[in-house]
Structure formats: C-alpha cells, structure tokens
Write an enzyme that holds these catalytic residues in place. Structure first.
Site, short mmCIF file in Angstrom:
data_model
loop_
_atom_site.label_atom_id
_atom_site.label_comp_id
_atom_site.label_asym_id
_atom_site.label_seq_id
_atom_site.Cartn_x
_atom_site.Cartn_y
_atom_site.Cartn_z
CG ASP A 1 -1.96 1.07 1.26
OD1 ASP A 1 -2.93 1.05 0.48
OD2 ASP A 1 -1.78 1.97 2.09
CG HIS B 1 -5.66 -2.98 -0.30
ND1 HIS B 1 -4.93 -2.45 -1.34
CD2 HIS B 1 -5.28 -2.29 0.82
CE1 HIS B 1 -4.17 -1.47 -0.88
NE2 HIS B 1 -4.35 -1.36 0.42
#
Length: 334
Positions: free
Chosen positions: A112, A309
């Site tokens: 991320d 994610h």
C-alpha cells in the site's frame, strides 16, 4: 516480546521489540532473525504487526526481518506539522533506519503506501536498497502532472484521495468508532468483501465508511484479536499521522521533479490481489503492463486469485513463498 506479535502463525517466539532513533524520530521496530536485512513497510491504516505472517518465515529462511511502525503510526513519533510527511521524509526514515540497525544495505518491501515508500527509497538510494518488493501499489515513475490534478481534470471529485485532503474530516469519521472503522475497511477492501462498489470511489457527500459493510463472519486472516490490536493503537494515536501522508501528495510530486521519468534498475518483484480495487484505479493496468520499461530488473509480477488489498495477510503462505524465492534468487545471483 510484544503482545501485538504473539500470534505469528508459526510455532516460534515472536519478534523482539525495540525503539530506534532514526531521522529525528523514535521508531518502534519489530525484529526477527539474522542474515541479510529485509525491511518491511506497512501502509494505511496498518502497523508493523501487518507483517507478522512474514517475519517468522523470513527469519526461518535466513533473513533479518525488520518491520517498523512507520512515521505517524503506533509507537513511532508523529510530527505535529502535516508538511513533515512527504515521501522524501518517509524514504529518509528508511535510509536512517538501515544505518541505525548497523547495516549498509537492505531489501525493502512495502505494501500500500509502504509500497510507494519502498519504490521511492529504491529509486533515490540504489546504493542502500539493492532490491525491492512492492505489493498492491504498482511502481509509477514521477509524472509531469500530479494525481490530484489529474483526477480533478478528469471530472472526478469524489475519490478517497480527495476526501482525505481536508484535515479533520476523515479523522472525525474514522475515530467515531475506531474498532468498527478498522473492521469495515479491512473486510470491505479484501477479497472476502463485497464486489458491488469500488472501495475508493465515494458517493457524493458521503464518507469512506459508507462504501463498507460489516462482515457477518470474520475471514480467517482477520481475527477479533487483530482488530482489537489495531483499534487499541489507532484509538490512542488517532488517524492523522497516516492521513498526513495523503495530504502531501502534491507537495511530494513537486519535490520529486528532479527524478521525473526515472526507472528502477535493481531487482524487483510485484505482488497484488486479483480483486484489489487499487488495480481498478485509472492507469493501474497500464502501469503494470509497462513494468518491462519502468522496472527492467523485474523478477516477477504475481496477481494472486481471489485475494484483495491486504495481500500479505490474506495470502500469507503464498506471499511468503514468493518473497523467499525472490530473496534466495538474489543470493544465488550474488
């Protein structure tokens, strides 16, 4: 041993926890194993504990795994001035952490926002970061325009990057019920979450949590203990530290102008989940397709099926195998 690292998923003691002075910060750092240094950089809204599924595996494979709470998070200093969160500050933290650990080189791994820090650190300091692994967020060379301007010119004004810009707004939403915020964001952006909306595109006048749902049953990779640990820290620190990273997107772009268009030549690896909404962002697939030009040292690009994610937690075993294969390949090449 810190209680936040007791559940490693391996029948071994948890990492050592220490504080390290680096780049003007007091950093909380988890360390495990010995051997070549592997630096693990988390993203938003996470902490060093997001890597506990990797640390024991890396240590067992002969590596020194080190995961800090990043600037503004958890047990690490959170500067009060929002301008102190540019990617140059963040890359500087990683450079100085390597030195503080008594090392000269490191493999840097990021997920991320941590991936952006890893890509940038490798771009700016190839003498220190000899190879890089990015997860979820592809490498993108510094462009001629910044992403916030691009979104506005494309007629997009309800993207989560834009929502995060005004100080206090996202904080008020996320801090109203921290545990629910952590639970909803992590579940909804995962491969186990709903696929009816793109997580990052908000409804007009609504906050980011409006695009999330409460899980009926928590997935195996996200237990009640995990949520409680995250919530305990974010309840104590608030979310401003992590949100300030977003509030420096344009400032970072301006400061990175000297490196516009430069590529990363060191060995690299990319891992993401097939259902990760980041891969649906504008130009994400084009950036991945361009890796042969922007990452000429690439050793692999892996999009794992049915994962979202939080790839290093959702698919810890697969990610560990890919990481160790990549790291062992570097040793063989040396």
């Amino acid at each position: 041993m810190d209680t936040q690292f007791q559940s490693t998923g391996f029948d071994v003691p948890g990492p050592d926890i220490q504080t390290v002075e680096a780049n003007g910060l007091t950093m909380k750092v988890a360390s495990m194993g010995s051997g070549p240094l592997v630096l693990l950089c988390h993203g938003f809204p996470e902490l060093a504990i997001s890597w506990r599924g990797q640390m024991a595996a890396l240590a067992a494979a002969g590596y020194r795994a080190v995961a800090p709470d990043m600037r503004g998070y958890g047990g690490t200093t959170a500067p009060s001035d929002p301008v102190d969160y540019t990617v140059l500050h963040l890359a500087g933290d990683m450079v100085e952490l390597v030195h503080a650990l008594g090392e000269k080189h490191a493999v840097i791994v990021g997920h991320d926002w941590g991936a952006i820090v890893a890509w940038t650190s490798t771009l700016l300091r190839p003498d220190i970061f000899t190879s890089v692994v990015g997860m979820s967020v592809p490498f993108v060379p510094v462009a001629s325009t910044d992403v916030l301007s691009d979104l506005h010119h494309a007629g997009i004004d309800d993207f989560y990057l834009q929502y995060f810009q005004t100080p206090g707004v996202a904080e008020a939403e996320l801090e109203k019920d921290v545990e629910a915020s952590i639970r909803r964001m992590h579940f909804s952006a995962s491969g186990d979450g709903p696929d009816t909306v793109t997580f990052g595109m908000l409804q007009p006048g609504k906050g980011i949590l409006n695009n999330t749902v409460e899980p009926e049953i928590l997935p195996a990779w996200l237990g009640e203990q995990d949520i409680a640990e995250y919530a305990s820290e974010f309840r104590r620190t608030g979310f401003s530290g992590g949100l300030n990273w977003y509030r420096n997107i344009t400032r970072t772009w301006e400061l990175m102008t000297p490196w516009r268009g430069m590529v990363i030549h060191q060995p690299s690896l990319f891992i993401a989940g097939e259902t990760d909404d980041v891969l649906k962002f504008p130009n994400a697939q084009a950036n991945i397709d361009n890796f042969s030009h922007t990452l000429p040292g690439m050793r692999g690009c892996h999009i794992l099926p049915n994962a979202g994610h939080w790839i290093q937690r959702e698919r810890a075993t697969a990610v560990n195998e890919l990481l160790i294969e990549f790291l062992d390949g570097l040793k063989s090449a040396d």
